[in-house]
Design an enzyme around this catalytic site. Sequence first.
Site, mmCIF file in Angstrom:
data_model
loop_
_atom_site.group_PDB
_atom_site.id
_atom_site.type_symbol
_atom_site.label_atom_id
_atom_site.label_comp_id
_atom_site.label_asym_id
_atom_site.label_seq_id
_atom_site.Cartn_x
_atom_site.Cartn_y
_atom_site.Cartn_z
ATOM 1 N N ASP A 238 0.878 -1.166 0.000
ATOM 2 C CA ASP A 238 0.000 0.000 0.000
ATOM 3 C C ASP A 238 0.918 1.219 0.000
ATOM 4 O O ASP A 238 2.104 1.133 0.323
ATOM 5 C CB ASP A 238 -0.962 -0.001 1.202
ATOM 6 C CG ASP A 238 -2.156 0.925 0.933
ATOM 7 O OD1 ASP A 238 -2.045 1.790 0.045
ATOM 8 O OD2 ASP A 238 -3.198 0.790 1.608
HETATM 9 C C1 BGC Z 1 -5.019 3.257 -0.175
HETATM 10 C C2 BGC Z 1 -5.024 2.226 -1.277
HETATM 11 C C3 BGC Z 1 -4.805 2.909 -2.598
HETATM 12 C C4 BGC Z 1 -3.503 3.677 -2.553
HETATM 13 C C5 BGC Z 1 -3.141 4.390 -3.842
HETATM 14 C C6 BGC Z 1 -3.849 4.218 -0.235
HETATM 15 O O1 BGC Z 1 -4.103 5.344 0.529
HETATM 16 O O2 BGC Z 1 -5.059 2.614 1.075
HETATM 17 O O3 BGC Z 1 -6.212 1.510 -1.264
HETATM 18 O O4 BGC Z 1 -4.829 1.976 -3.628
HETATM 19 O O5 BGC Z 1 -3.596 4.661 -1.549
HETATM 20 O O6 BGC Z 1 -3.942 5.488 -4.043
#
Ligand code: BGC
Length: 725
Positions: A238
């Site tokens: 993540d």
């Molecule tokens: C989220 C993810 C997301 C990623 C990219 C994070 O803040 O938890 O689900 O895919 O950002 O935007």
Amino acid sequence: MKISQGIKEKAEILLAQLTLDEKIGMIHGDGLFRTKPVERLGIPALHMSDGPMGVRAEFRNDAWIPSGGTEDYVTYLPSNSAIAATWNRELAYECGNVLGEEARGRGKDVILAPGINIKRSPLNGRNFEYMSEDPYLTAEQCVPFIRGIQKHDVAACVKHFAVNSQETQRLWVDTEVSERALREIYLPAFEAAVNRSDSYSVMGAYNLVRGEHCCESRFLLNEILRKEWGYEGTVISDWGAVHQTKEAAAGGLDLEMSVTNNFDEYYLAQPLKKAVEDGEVEEEAVNEKVRHLLWLMLTLNMLDVDTEKKTVLPAKRKTGCYNIPEHRKVTLRTARESIVLLKNQGQCLPLKQEKLKRLLVIGQNGNRIHSDGGGSAEIKALYEISPLMGLMSRLGGNCQVKFVKGYYEDEGKGNGKNWQEDSLKDGGGKERESIRISEEIAGRRRALLEEAVKYAKEYDRVIFIGGLNHEYDLEGQDRTDMKLPYGQDEVIEAVLEANPDTVIVMVAGSPVEMGRWEKKAKAIVWNWYAGMESGNALAEVLLGEVNPSGKLPESFPYSHKDCSAHCVGDFAEERLLHYREGIYVGYRYYEKNNVPVQYCFGHGLSYSTFAYSDMSIVRQEMAGELEITVSCCIRNAGGCAGKETVQLYVKDKNGTVDKPVKELRGYRKVELAAGESQRVSMRLSKRDFAYYDEGMGAFRVESGEYEIVLGASLLDERLRDTVRV
Ligand code: BGC
């Protein structure tokens, strides 16, 4: 997910030619949503994008500044909660198909979806992005969704692995969860995603599990995902979920992504290069990650390899497309089937269109769009039909439709800056702050309430459309309770008093308290964030053009205090969270402890009624494998065509192990004309009777008698019979 020998051989040819610098460039972000290409050899960058409800808008490569162009408007798909509420596997496939085709059309290689975390608490701000509290329903709906995506040479990235059930302190919260709960509740959907639908990538979560950050977790990534499940796909962090170089290098993670633009300083960038050069990390650890990324690129036809000349060849890859009419039709069909009719006393609904001359719509959600909010799930929708537009365009010029706001949305407006830039500060998430209601705001609320009541008395039909919005259903923030915001309870009570036939529509991604007015309301409709055609679908249901067929993919408790995450285990605040409720999540807890809920798991009414009869169980043993076929006859006993979802629950009759009262193990949705009957059948295997035995470290079936229950919801049991296993 297994990779063919041919692909593996090709990857080795390229790997052997890569320098350490080039390899390092491939395993960390070199942009907010991409890696570094190796131009010398013709290896492209890997392009990623959010998210579950459509392909997210373009950002600058190194800043959270939207590109601002017109090319990134897209199809806005129903949220995962809505997809789950259809209980329709084909629609899940169709939605995945749209998402994959649009992602490819936008030039993406990986789409960061679907989110399949289990809804442990109704307060989790990201629940709208997730499917259900039940692992079986989540698995069944996410498997076809992923297959749909990956048909288009695009990788799904199933997220967030694992046990990611709250936003508060999301970077540092450490979950203590029993092995049994892990195996029975939190992991099955992920296992199905990687083994049944071959998800090409998995996103490691922000949180810790048993003291290790998920993206560095030897337990989750090395032991379970790689070794036990034999996963050969790619693991992506993540954004900002990696915290240490050596641990991440040694673990099953392949690609580090983050939210900041100091790309060379990422843990798997220069610090890793130095660690390799200093002999602290073996270069083979880097090779293993690059190998996984090359396998992914070859699988997605991003490139091919001439095995004789040992050079990169262009591959024939699907092109994709976006914003085509077929995609919009899928969103409409899905939205229609996701709407849940919670209550309909005295056939209050559908509204009789021919008699409707003056209609009053009260409530901000009647006149609002939601696609542009929620966090990383936000998208730039080509359009979004609001409920008001859906109703007005259907009713035409002969019906006077009046809209009044009813309540004042005063709280917590963002500052216009992109939240994601700051999303890792202070533990990365928090509980919503309580807002003090000033005299001025109280005054505005009073005025809007009085206006709503005045008109409600005058108009023959009234629809209240309220609920939540993405100020509440939001990444990085949990709710503190299930109460309706903006003083809506008072408005609903007053309006129901003024016009007792008022239809209540809740638009929201997670349950809300309805106790103050539920008994007084004759008709209540639940509408998720259901995509660009949501308003049309809602209008069709309210006006009886579509017969509702959604069923709740989660229990709606009276209050969050009734939920086991709150009254048994820990939720929010603490850094060390104890999931003391174990496997008793959602309905497993409520049913076992006789805790009454507002609406139970699987509940959802129709304008028709369905009769269940003639149940049969056929038990067969083939090559030592048990196969049980359960079937029954469903008849549409009402006056209009409709769809019913038959739910199958397994109940251990006299086992010695502590178990939920019953558990969902099958469902089938059927469409029936008025008076029509159909035989519906479902198959069970031994695993459907199993529980996880912590002593044995394996799933085990207790032999004995099991009851198979067929029902229209968890509590609306219609037929039952016993089988010996
Ligand atoms: C989220 C993810 C997301 C990623 C990219 C994070 O803040 O938890 O689900 O895919 O950002 O935007």
